[in-house]
Write a protein that holds these residues in place. Sequence first.
Motif, PDB file in Angstrom:
ATOM      1  N   PHE A   1      -8.101   2.797  -6.922  1.00 21.33           N
ATOM      2  CA  PHE A   1      -9.166   1.820  -7.125  1.00 21.33           C
ATOM      3  C   PHE A   1      -9.781   1.898  -8.519  1.00 21.33           C
ATOM      4  O   PHE A   1      -9.714   2.937  -9.185  1.00 21.33           O
ATOM      5  CB  PHE A   1     -10.283   2.053  -6.095  1.00 21.33           C
ATOM      6  CG  PHE A   1      -9.801   2.035  -4.665  1.00 21.33           C
ATOM      7  CD1 PHE A   1      -9.036   0.985  -4.184  1.00 21.33           C
ATOM      8  CD2 PHE A   1     -10.124   3.065  -3.792  1.00 21.33           C
ATOM      9  CE1 PHE A   1      -8.594   0.958  -2.871  1.00 21.33           C
ATOM     10  CE2 PHE A   1      -9.685   3.046  -2.475  1.00 21.33           C
ATOM     11  CZ  PHE A   1      -8.921   1.993  -2.013  1.00 21.33           C
TER      12      PHE A   1
ATOM     13  N   THR B   1       0.872  -1.185   0.000  1.00 17.90           N
ATOM     14  CA  THR B   1       0.000   0.000   0.000  1.00 17.90           C
ATOM     15  C   THR B   1       0.909   1.235   0.000  1.00 17.90           C
ATOM     16  O   THR B   1       1.976   1.229   0.610  1.00 17.90           O
ATOM     17  CB  THR B   1      -0.926   0.032   1.240  1.00 17.90           C
ATOM     18  OG1 THR B   1      -0.162  -0.326   2.385  1.00 17.90           O
ATOM     19  CG2 THR B   1      -2.086  -0.919   1.097  1.00 17.90           C
TER      20      THR B   1
ATOM     21  N   GLN C   1     -14.076  -0.392   1.876  1.00 21.22           N
ATOM     22  CA  GLN C   1     -15.163  -1.093   1.181  1.00 21.22           C
ATOM     23  C   GLN C   1     -16.228  -1.591   2.150  1.00 21.22           C
ATOM     24  O   GLN C   1     -17.247  -2.124   1.736  1.00 21.22           O
ATOM     25  CB  GLN C   1     -14.616  -2.304   0.405  1.00 21.22           C
ATOM     26  CG  GLN C   1     -13.829  -1.939  -0.826  1.00 21.22           C
ATOM     27  CD  GLN C   1     -12.356  -1.727  -0.541  1.00 21.22           C
ATOM     28  OE1 GLN C   1     -11.977  -1.233   0.509  1.00 21.22           O
ATOM     29  NE2 GLN C   1     -11.513  -2.078  -1.479  1.00 21.22           N
TER      30      GLN C   1
ATOM     31  N   VAL D   1       0.939   1.515   9.584  1.00 19.52           N
ATOM     32  CA  VAL D   1       0.849   2.980   9.626  1.00 19.52           C
ATOM     33  C   VAL D   1       0.044   3.428  10.846  1.00 19.52           C
ATOM     34  O   VAL D   1       0.344   4.449  11.466  1.00 19.52           O
ATOM     35  CB  VAL D   1       0.261   3.602   8.329  1.00 19.52           C
ATOM     36  CG1 VAL D   1       1.182   3.392   7.168  1.00 19.52           C
ATOM     37  CG2 VAL D   1      -1.139   3.146   8.014  1.00 19.52           C
TER      38      VAL D   1
ATOM     39  N   CYS E   1      -6.009   7.361   6.674  1.00 16.91           N
ATOM     40  CA  CYS E   1      -5.249   8.426   7.358  1.00 16.91           C
ATOM     41  C   CYS E   1      -3.743   8.231   7.300  1.00 16.91           C
ATOM     42  O   CYS E   1      -2.992   9.091   7.770  1.00 16.91           O
ATOM     43  CB  CYS E   1      -5.688   8.495   8.809  1.00 16.91           C
ATOM     44  SG  CYS E   1      -5.290   6.993   9.752  1.00 16.91           S
ATOM     45  N   SER E   2      -3.285   7.078   6.803  1.00 14.69           N
ATOM     46  CA  SER E   2      -1.855   6.769   6.763  1.00 14.69           C
ATOM     47  C   SER E   2      -1.220   6.955   8.156  1.00 14.69           C
ATOM     48  O   SER E   2      -1.829   6.566   9.153  1.00 14.69           O
ATOM     49  CB  SER E   2      -1.143   7.589   5.689  1.00 14.69           C
ATOM     50  OG  SER E   2       0.172   7.118   5.533  1.00 14.69           O
TER      51      SER E   2
ATOM     52  N   SER F   1       1.627  13.920   4.032  1.00 17.79           N
ATOM     53  CA  SER F   1       2.381  15.025   4.628  1.00 17.79           C
ATOM     54  C   SER F   1       1.415  15.894   5.431  1.00 17.79           C
ATOM     55  O   SER F   1       0.203  15.708   5.349  1.00 17.79           O
ATOM     56  CB  SER F   1       3.087  15.852   3.543  1.00 17.79           C
ATOM     57  OG  SER F   1       2.171  16.295   2.583  1.00 17.79           O
TER      58      SER F   1
ATOM     59  N   ARG G   1      -8.801  11.391   1.163  1.00 17.71           N
ATOM     60  CA  ARG G   1      -7.932  12.056   0.203  1.00 17.71           C
ATOM     61  C   ARG G   1      -6.791  11.148  -0.275  1.00 17.71           C
ATOM     62  O   ARG G   1      -6.169  10.441   0.514  1.00 17.71           O
ATOM     63  CB  ARG G   1      -7.363  13.341   0.812  1.00 17.71           C
ATOM     64  CG  ARG G   1      -8.471  14.267   1.371  1.00 17.71           C
ATOM     65  CD  ARG G   1      -7.955  15.656   1.682  1.00 17.71           C
ATOM     66  NE  ARG G   1      -7.487  16.297   0.481  1.00 17.71           N
ATOM     67  CZ  ARG G   1      -6.270  16.813   0.334  1.00 17.71           C
ATOM     68  NH1 ARG G   1      -5.408  16.769   1.318  1.00 17.71           N
ATOM     69  NH2 ARG G   1      -5.912  17.373  -0.801  1.00 17.71           N
TER      70      ARG G   1
END
Length: 290
Positions: free
Chosen positions: A230, A82, A209, A157, A122-123, A87, A224
């Motif tokens: 996808f 992924t 999903q 993450v 949100c990483s 940032s 975002r």
Amino acid sequence: MDIKPKTIRKDEKPLSDYHLQFISSFIYQRSGIVLGETKRYLIESRLKTVARIAGLSGIEEVCNSLANNTSQLETLVLDALTTNETSWFRDAKPWNALSNDVLPKIKKNKNAQILQIWSAACSTGQEPYSIAIKILESGLFNDWTIRIVATDISTQVLEQAREGIYSQLEVSRGMPIRSLMKYFTQVGDVWKIKSEIRDRVTFKEHLLQKDPRYLGTFDLVFCRNVLIYFDVETKRKILNHIHSALTNDGLLALGGSETTYNISDDFETVPTTGTVFYAKKKLQHFWKKE
Ligand SMILES: C[S@@+](CC[C@H](N)C(=O)[O-])C[C@H]1O[C@@H](n2cnc3c(N)ncnc32)[C@H](O)[C@@H]1O
């Protein structure tokens, strides 16, 4: 001179077409992310790293073990493939619009003094913490209940996001020096976000999903820079889910190169200074009022 053939380490065997297809379909089933020929070199190098970490001989053994359902390895492969690029205050425009248009309008029009925000995908936490900082700095919601939920598919993450610890390089990517001094503590060569910001965000593992309504309903959803990975069918499904999780006056923020256009008819654009947000279509939401 005695010329020896170049020895190829076992794990340096290139990715075969068969294994490329196997991995692409594994990733698609688990995350909806579309990988393929164009990502061959990325997949190959990341799978080699996975093999090394997992003590396996190479890509072939990674694929064979995946086929036998090793859940730890599944997580490792998913995390490796992924893209977690992020940032602070990524792309200035939505953040300026949030401060100048969106937050003041919510404050003015919403009766219940509760602000609920979902940072979907949100990483490592830069997005939800940027939201928390913007809300705090607006000074508009001091007597409101603030709930920021941040989710991602990747456990790796989420672990960093929960800890709120960032390298010098990570903080240098978009965090203004004034805010760095105010909201972080330097610990050796890393920066730890202060609890006044960290405690405002709750992190959870969630696949986009899946039906998100168990997470609550939201005045703002930030989804975002993830829809780009996808296919249209998956994008449509995710946008439907987000629609169901938005309040009637809720707004959706997408990445700069993402849109609902030609994917979902359930949204309409809400122009703000320099960018657009998306609201539920056909509702008399307060974004239509001056
Ligand atoms: C490129 S980052 C974007 C981070 C942040 N939203 C931003 O704009 O900076 C994309 C994130 O989406 C997550 N992701 C990818 N597929 C996902 C899925 N199906 N469900 C939930 N999260 C997913 C990845 O793990 C990654 O952390």
